[in-house]
Design a protein around this motif. Sequence first.
Motif, mmCIF file in Angstrom:
data_model
loop_
_atom_site.group_PDB
_atom_site.id
_atom_site.type_symbol
_atom_site.label_atom_id
_atom_site.label_comp_id
_atom_site.label_asym_id
_atom_site.label_seq_id
_atom_site.Cartn_x
_atom_site.Cartn_y
_atom_site.Cartn_z
ATOM 1 N N GLY A 1 -25.076 47.250 -9.859
ATOM 2 C CA GLY A 1 -25.864 48.454 -9.598
ATOM 3 C C GLY A 1 -26.472 49.037 -10.861
ATOM 4 O O GLY A 1 -26.048 48.740 -11.969
ATOM 5 N N SER A 2 -27.484 49.849 -10.657
ATOM 6 C CA SER A 2 -28.106 50.551 -11.762
ATOM 7 C C SER A 2 -27.568 51.975 -11.796
ATOM 8 O O SER A 2 -27.627 52.701 -10.804
ATOM 9 C CB SER A 2 -29.620 50.566 -11.582
ATOM 10 N N LEU B 1 -17.686 50.912 -7.772
ATOM 11 C CA LEU B 1 -17.983 50.590 -6.374
ATOM 12 C C LEU B 1 -18.871 49.365 -6.242
ATOM 13 O O LEU B 1 -19.196 48.948 -5.143
ATOM 14 C CB LEU B 1 -18.670 51.796 -5.709
ATOM 15 N N SER B 2 -19.281 48.824 -7.385
ATOM 16 C CA SER B 2 -20.155 47.647 -7.333
ATOM 17 C C SER B 2 -19.826 46.754 -8.514
ATOM 18 O O SER B 2 -19.126 47.175 -9.447
ATOM 19 C CB SER B 2 -21.625 48.070 -7.377
ATOM 20 N N SER C 1 -25.731 51.897 -2.686
ATOM 21 C CA SER C 1 -24.486 52.096 -1.921
ATOM 22 C C SER C 1 -23.536 53.071 -2.622
ATOM 23 O O SER C 1 -23.041 54.009 -1.984
ATOM 24 C CB SER C 1 -23.804 50.749 -1.658
ATOM 25 N N PRO C 2 -23.273 52.894 -3.924
ATOM 26 C CA PRO C 2 -22.394 53.864 -4.592
ATOM 27 C C PRO C 2 -22.986 55.276 -4.631
ATOM 28 O O PRO C 2 -22.239 56.262 -4.581
ATOM 29 C CB PRO C 2 -22.251 53.298 -6.010
ATOM 30 N N ARG D 1 -14.228 43.751 -5.211
ATOM 31 C CA ARG D 1 -15.209 43.784 -6.304
ATOM 32 C C ARG D 1 -16.285 44.839 -6.061
ATOM 33 O O ARG D 1 -17.068 45.138 -6.930
ATOM 34 C CB ARG D 1 -15.890 42.421 -6.459
ATOM 35 N N GLY D 2 -16.345 45.363 -4.875
ATOM 36 C CA GLY D 2 -17.426 46.298 -4.563
ATOM 37 C C GLY D 2 -18.693 45.544 -4.190
ATOM 38 O O GLY D 2 -18.652 44.336 -3.938
ATOM 39 N N VAL D 3 -19.812 46.261 -4.184
ATOM 40 C CA VAL D 3 -21.072 45.692 -3.683
ATOM 41 C C VAL D 3 -21.736 44.834 -4.750
ATOM 42 O O VAL D 3 -21.828 45.225 -5.912
ATOM 43 C CB VAL D 3 -22.031 46.831 -3.270
#
Lengths: 216, 698, 322
Positions: free
Chosen positions: B423-424, B546-547, B496-497, B646-648
């Motif tokens: 994620g960013s 979360l990712s 998502s997070p 591991r999250g998304v």
Amino acid sequence: MKKMEPENRGAFSRRTFFKSLGTVAATAATAQVTSVAAELEKVNAEKIIGPAAVPVTLKVNGEKLKLMLEPRVTLLDALRNYSSLTGAKEGCDRATCGACTVLLGDTPIYSCQKLAIEAQGVEITTVEGLAKNEKLSKVQQAFLTKDALQCGYCTPGFVMSVTALLKKNPRPNAADVKHACAGNTCRCGTHPRILAAALQAAGIETASKTEVIDYV
Amino acid sequence: MSNWPAETKYIGQNTPRIDGAVKVTGKARYSSDIQAAGWLYGMILRSKWPAAKITSVNLDKARQIPGIKAAVRARDGAFTVRFYGEEIAAVAGTSKQACLDALRAIEVQAEVRHEFVVNETEARKENSAQVWEGSANAPANPRPRENGNVDTAFPECAAVIEGFYSTPVQIHNPMETMGNTVSWTDDGLTAWSSTQGISSVRDGLAGALKLDHSKVRVVTEYMGGGFGAKFGAGVEGMLAAKLSKEANAPVRLMLTRFDQALAVGNRPSSFQKIKIGATADGRLHAFEAENYGTAGIGAGGDSGGGGGGADIPMPYIYQVPNTRVKQSAVAVNAGAARAFRAPGHPPASYGMESAMDDLAAKLGIDPLEFRLKNDPHPIRQREYKLGAEKFGWNQKYQKPGSSPGVVKTGIGCAGAAWPAGGGSRDTHGDAQINPDGSIEFRFGVQDIGTGTRTVIAVVAAELLGLKPEQITVRVGDTNFPPGPGSGGSTTCASVSPAVYDICQKALQQLQTQSGLADARGENWFAACKKLGVNPLVVHGQWQQGLSADHACGVQFAAVEVDTETGLVTVKKVLAVHDCGLIIDKLTLESQINGGVIMGMGYALYEERVMDDLSGVVLNPNFETYKLPGLADVPDIEVVLINMPERGVIGIGEPATVPTAGAIANAVFNAIGVRVGSLPITPAKILAALGKVPPAVAA
Amino acid sequence: MKAFQYATAHSADSARELVAGKGAYLAGGNDLLGLLKEYLISADLLVNIKSLPGLNKIEHGRKFWTIGSLVTVAQIEDDADIKKTFPGLHEAAAEVASQQIRNVATVGGNLAQHSRCWYFRHRDTVCLKKDGDLCYARNGENRYHSLFTGNTCISPVVSSLATIFASLEATAIVLRDGKETRMSMAELYQRAWENPLAHNSLSNGDLILRVEIPTARTRSAYLQASDKHAFDWALVSCAAAAEIVDGKLKSPRVALGSISPVPHQVEAANQFLDGKVLDEATATQAADLILKDAKPLEHNAYKVPLAHALIRRTLLKLKGEA
């Protein structure tokens, strides 16, 4: 169906429409509106028209679309650029990708390679014309359920091709679907889902082959 | 530390995309569908020369065409064009027809340069025409990157192969071409862009047109695919803006399919000379490679050559103790490359995985076993083993070329690594919760077809105890809180997070304001009602934990090769991918299917063909730039390795990486000889089989 | 696409009058609009001929069937009688382009279509076929080009209907200068063999009215090989037709498409096959004869073994449909 379009976009008032018919206007104006197109066709027969814009009446999704179009304007351009019907997409403008597929009668065609002027007098169905009273058609519902779309730009074309196939052959097999959809291109790679959706719309359920396995 | 719920109702399930209905009914307004009040049609005039100095561009006659409201030059004064299709001027008018006529009325004077080069192998030669005057098209001696000692290592190998593997320039060809509708007035500029990055388009337009960022708004409600090519406003965006200003009207300027093939990006070619050796026990020991490829005029350039966008990761996913790699990007007179779904990886996977199978054949060992010995990654190890069992590798595998008959069967496999996918941290979002319980999320991201709206709805529904269809999601507007560009397979792991964060905050505030202990699910509407008249607006952003990034993936392919017609039929592809926490299984599987099919196009059909003599692209259309169709697509089976801990993780890119290598190896396995260049066409199959007679002198 | 005028013709004669000068017939429009959009040809007037009477019918005669030039390729594909009587014609029609194209493409348009050579179709190359002085393909990208030609242009005929019609020894009836002219498939393309500028032997104003197919050959078959599995041009196409009497071929004809500016037919091969029992060896010898004088170029030599395989397979398919 169609809102008033900005100036020069091809839409024109009823008055200018009849005026543009010239000497025929009197005859046409007294006749039923529905016969205008037929009248026009007769008058235009063997008569050379254009190259400037001429009145063109299209029957799209059960409604009349009256436009002023140069003879060189394609059906796709007429829909997308001279009316607000942008459901049919321009993917190639060369009869190779199928995003512009519409039905002429029950027949799927590439609207990018058909002059609008030639499409008069035939019932044209675009993707906007399939859902009735906000209820998705069987094919549309199957595309939604099977996730037979990603970016969705090719979707209207595929939906039209499958719709036409099921009209012609209500119980197609996979080979029939492949044959009927060979002229539609999808770049996101949704093909397996499109096949599954077409079959589902024909009442044939195919199970997903996806399996989820826990790593740990 | 945040955590995803262990028990889920929507996350990891099959949720049909929430914007599916508007897409199947034609109601979705794509960027190319925008009909702003008083809009004009725009078109671009392009260079018909691969190299020329444009000395004058006279727009007077074009302006006189009825309906034409604006005409602009691509650049002021005299300028040089360096590839066929480079922008020269643009017009806007009340119809496409007026624009077509106006383009033909533009008078261009040019000093045509006959020295140009479009072939990367020719361009490397010392006496080649120079794309950028006074600088070599490619470095004469690219600096090697070395590990260990290759020179002493090769003699220590029990088996060594040398192969030459090449991949063509691939064109993105999203179904919706690049383009924008731009409205530029004194109040500011609005661009309805077909883009993967509304923020980068906004920044680009603002920078180039010297406008405050606050004066530029970019909207992308629906867009028809990008695959890496649609991050900037592009020359076409700038031209649309200039036309809009001159005409004082919105201008819709979408590229034609022809334009699309010339000037708005591609995947660089690769020409990989690989030497690789292993010890008797089947361990990779030495690897030496030289690779060059072209990124068009994007290579070389003012920097005077040097490595660029054509480099690929070598020796890809394998650990070899002794390596030497030299790479160079070669400038040619062709449109520049752009990021393309997993940049660098599909060619790297094809070259390396081909070399692996060629070496396995020489060692006389099963190529899957060879991989398990040499691929250090535990996730791929597991994926190979699971996949092999499901695919029936051991039952199906036969030695290369041992399939009997005219139509031969073969199987192959290949692996992928994708370092991004996470994620960013710069992802923000808002939700407005209304007293009637309705909720609207607003994210300054865009949905490129991966199902971003649906992902947001699924996550929100899960965390709030609602149904996905109860969540309204708005994306694709720079007026919303900023989000990342959709690249690097990061969108899902970015939003998502942030949705998680918003939902946590919303629930806390609702509980505080309503006095209810739990505002979720059946309490939702009661809690919202207690808000009184003012909606609750919650801001959230991406949260750590979360990712994750770094995905793997392996694919197995089964093919049939007709040894008389050369036709390759891919019968089956099994795609085994890890994707962390699965958000929506339905859209996830769609992306994997898409990756496989795009990889299949790369393996068998796609290739930009340029003409050496005229410098033009010969196949700027779908008739001769061939894409896989429904009849070509195999049975695809997907195995998702579930790793919620591991999250998304994003999947879009890894899914396309190994396909070409797996198919190429399956073809090798079927016919026993290597087709060392993509696409693997019937012509190349027949040539590899030694069936093609020599040419008769013309 | 430049602006043009438009008219609808209701008789062949008026169509001919209208089209005289710089007019063009518009039927399915697939090829015509493609050419116009790329400015490869120009027409001041498009004459819609779709309502010409009597040309959209398939008529069954005892000695020959007549297919009107406005019959669509989809109509041929869907016609159960054609599938039974001329299976090869059904197979050829089914391979034409895509459903959307077959629905509008006419027999006349399919036969009269212009070259698909990518240099010819490119808006910015001036090749021999466009009155330039160079065939770019000859020393350039010639993977889709001819193995045979009678002139310096190497673009092949791509009409799949022409291939199957040639094997069935069909005749095109062309309205020329107000008179009906009969042309074999060889004659219909002869000018393209000789003249780089020509796509076929039709002159401006010539109008294909119908095609007559003799019913004598009760067996026919068509195969094509392409890069892809559907909606792709043939790299090579092959058609064969014959009667089988007492297990032996009678009046066999083999024709190939996409390897010559004309449907490629070798009389010596037809004669060789006449009276023979079809088997792998016979088919192979026929294929050798048919391809004997092929002049492969740098990138199209693969068409030689490909055509060889297709000839053998198509011939053996004739036998299979006993």
